[in-house]
Design a protein around this motif. Structure first.
Motif, PDB file in Angstrom:
ATOM      1  N   LEU A  87       0.836  -1.201   0.000  1.00  0.00           N
ATOM      2  CA  LEU A  87       0.000   0.000   0.000  1.00  0.00           C
ATOM      3  C   LEU A  87       0.870   1.250   0.000  1.00  0.00           C
ATOM      4  N   ARG A  88       1.929   1.238   0.798  1.00  0.00           N
ATOM      5  CA  ARG A  88       2.844   2.393   0.812  1.00  0.00           C
ATOM      6  C   ARG A  88       3.536   2.568  -0.531  1.00  0.00           C
ATOM      7  N   LEU A  89       3.972   1.463  -1.130  1.00  0.00           N
ATOM      8  CA  LEU A  89       4.602   1.564  -2.443  1.00  0.00           C
ATOM      9  C   LEU A  89       3.628   2.108  -3.483  1.00  0.00           C
ATOM     10  N   PHE A  90       2.378   1.667  -3.419  1.00  0.00           N
ATOM     11  CA  PHE A  90       1.360   2.139  -4.350  1.00  0.00           C
ATOM     12  C   PHE A  90       1.105   3.632  -4.165  1.00  0.00           C
ATOM     13  N   ILE A  91       0.997   4.078  -2.910  1.00  0.00           N
ATOM     14  CA  ILE A  91       0.717   5.490  -2.634  1.00  0.00           C
ATOM     15  C   ILE A  91       1.896   6.364  -3.044  1.00  0.00           C
ATOM     16  N   GLY A 148       2.279   6.463  -6.830  1.00  0.00           N
ATOM     17  CA  GLY A 148       1.277   7.336  -7.433  1.00  0.00           C
ATOM     18  C   GLY A 148       1.577   8.799  -7.200  1.00  0.00           C
ATOM     19  N   LEU A 149       2.046   9.109  -5.999  1.00  0.00           N
ATOM     20  CA  LEU A 149       2.412  10.493  -5.689  1.00  0.00           C
ATOM     21  C   LEU A 149       3.588  10.949  -6.552  1.00  0.00           C
ATOM     22  N   ALA A 150       4.565  10.089  -6.728  1.00  0.00           N
ATOM     23  CA  ALA A 150       5.709  10.423  -7.577  1.00  0.00           C
ATOM     24  C   ALA A 150       5.266  10.624  -9.024  1.00  0.00           C
ATOM     25  N   LEU A 151       4.314   9.815  -9.485  1.00  0.00           N
ATOM     26  CA  LEU A 151       3.817   9.973 -10.843  1.00  0.00           C
ATOM     27  C   LEU A 151       3.080  11.301 -11.020  1.00  0.00           C
ATOM     28  N   VAL A 152       2.266  11.681 -10.049  1.00  0.00           N
ATOM     29  CA  VAL A 152       1.546  12.951 -10.115  1.00  0.00           C
ATOM     30  C   VAL A 152       2.523  14.126 -10.106  1.00  0.00           C
ATOM     31  N   VAL A 153       3.538  14.068  -9.259  1.00  0.00           N
ATOM     32  CA  VAL A 153       4.538  15.144  -9.198  1.00  0.00           C
ATOM     33  C   VAL A 153       5.297  15.238 -10.519  1.00  0.00           C
ATOM     34  N   PHE A 154       5.639  14.087 -11.094  1.00  0.00           N
ATOM     35  CA  PHE A 154       6.354  14.097 -12.372  1.00  0.00           C
ATOM     36  C   PHE A 154       5.498  14.699 -13.485  1.00  0.00           C
ATOM     37  N   ILE A 155       4.228  14.324 -13.540  1.00  0.00           N
ATOM     38  CA  ILE A 155       3.338  14.862 -14.578  1.00  0.00           C
ATOM     39  C   ILE A 155       3.152  16.366 -14.398  1.00  0.00           C
ATOM     40  N   ALA A 156       2.977  16.811 -13.147  1.00  0.00           N
ATOM     41  CA  ALA A 156       2.819  18.250 -12.890  1.00  0.00           C
ATOM     42  C   ALA A 156       4.082  19.005 -13.283  1.00  0.00           C
ATOM     43  N   TRP A 157       5.247  18.463 -12.955  1.00  0.00           N
ATOM     44  CA  TRP A 157       6.507  19.107 -13.326  1.00  0.00           C
ATOM     45  C   TRP A 157       6.650  19.182 -14.843  1.00  0.00           C
ATOM     46  N   PHE A 158       6.295  18.095 -15.518  1.00  0.00           N
ATOM     47  CA  PHE A 158       6.425  18.049 -16.971  1.00  0.00           C
ATOM     48  C   PHE A 158       5.496  19.057 -17.644  1.00  0.00           C
TER      49      PHE A 158
END
Length: 58
Positions: free
Chosen positions: A24-28, A31-41
């Motif tokens: 669950l921690r890895l999933f969260i 997902g948070l890292a993916l959202v931050v990467f998309i926002a940065w991009f």
């Protein structure tokens, strides 16, 4: 009783060695890292574009 039944019964009663909540921690965090990467991009592309997207701003 069949041997396979006893093997399945024994396997069902073994304790799980995985710490609780690790997936669950890895999933969260993934997902948070993916959202931050998309926002940065997206924001990087918006900043580097140079043209104002809002025509009402001067």
């Amino acid at each position: 009783m069949h041997v396979t039944h006893l093997i399945h019964l024994a396997a069902a009663n073994t304790p799980d060695s995985t710490p609780p909540g690790i997936f669950l921690r890895l999933f969260i965090f993934g997902g948070l890292a993916l959202v931050v990467f998309i926002a940065w991009f997206v924001l990087r592309g918006y900043r580097d574009s140079g043209d104002p997207h809002d025509k009402n701003r001067k």
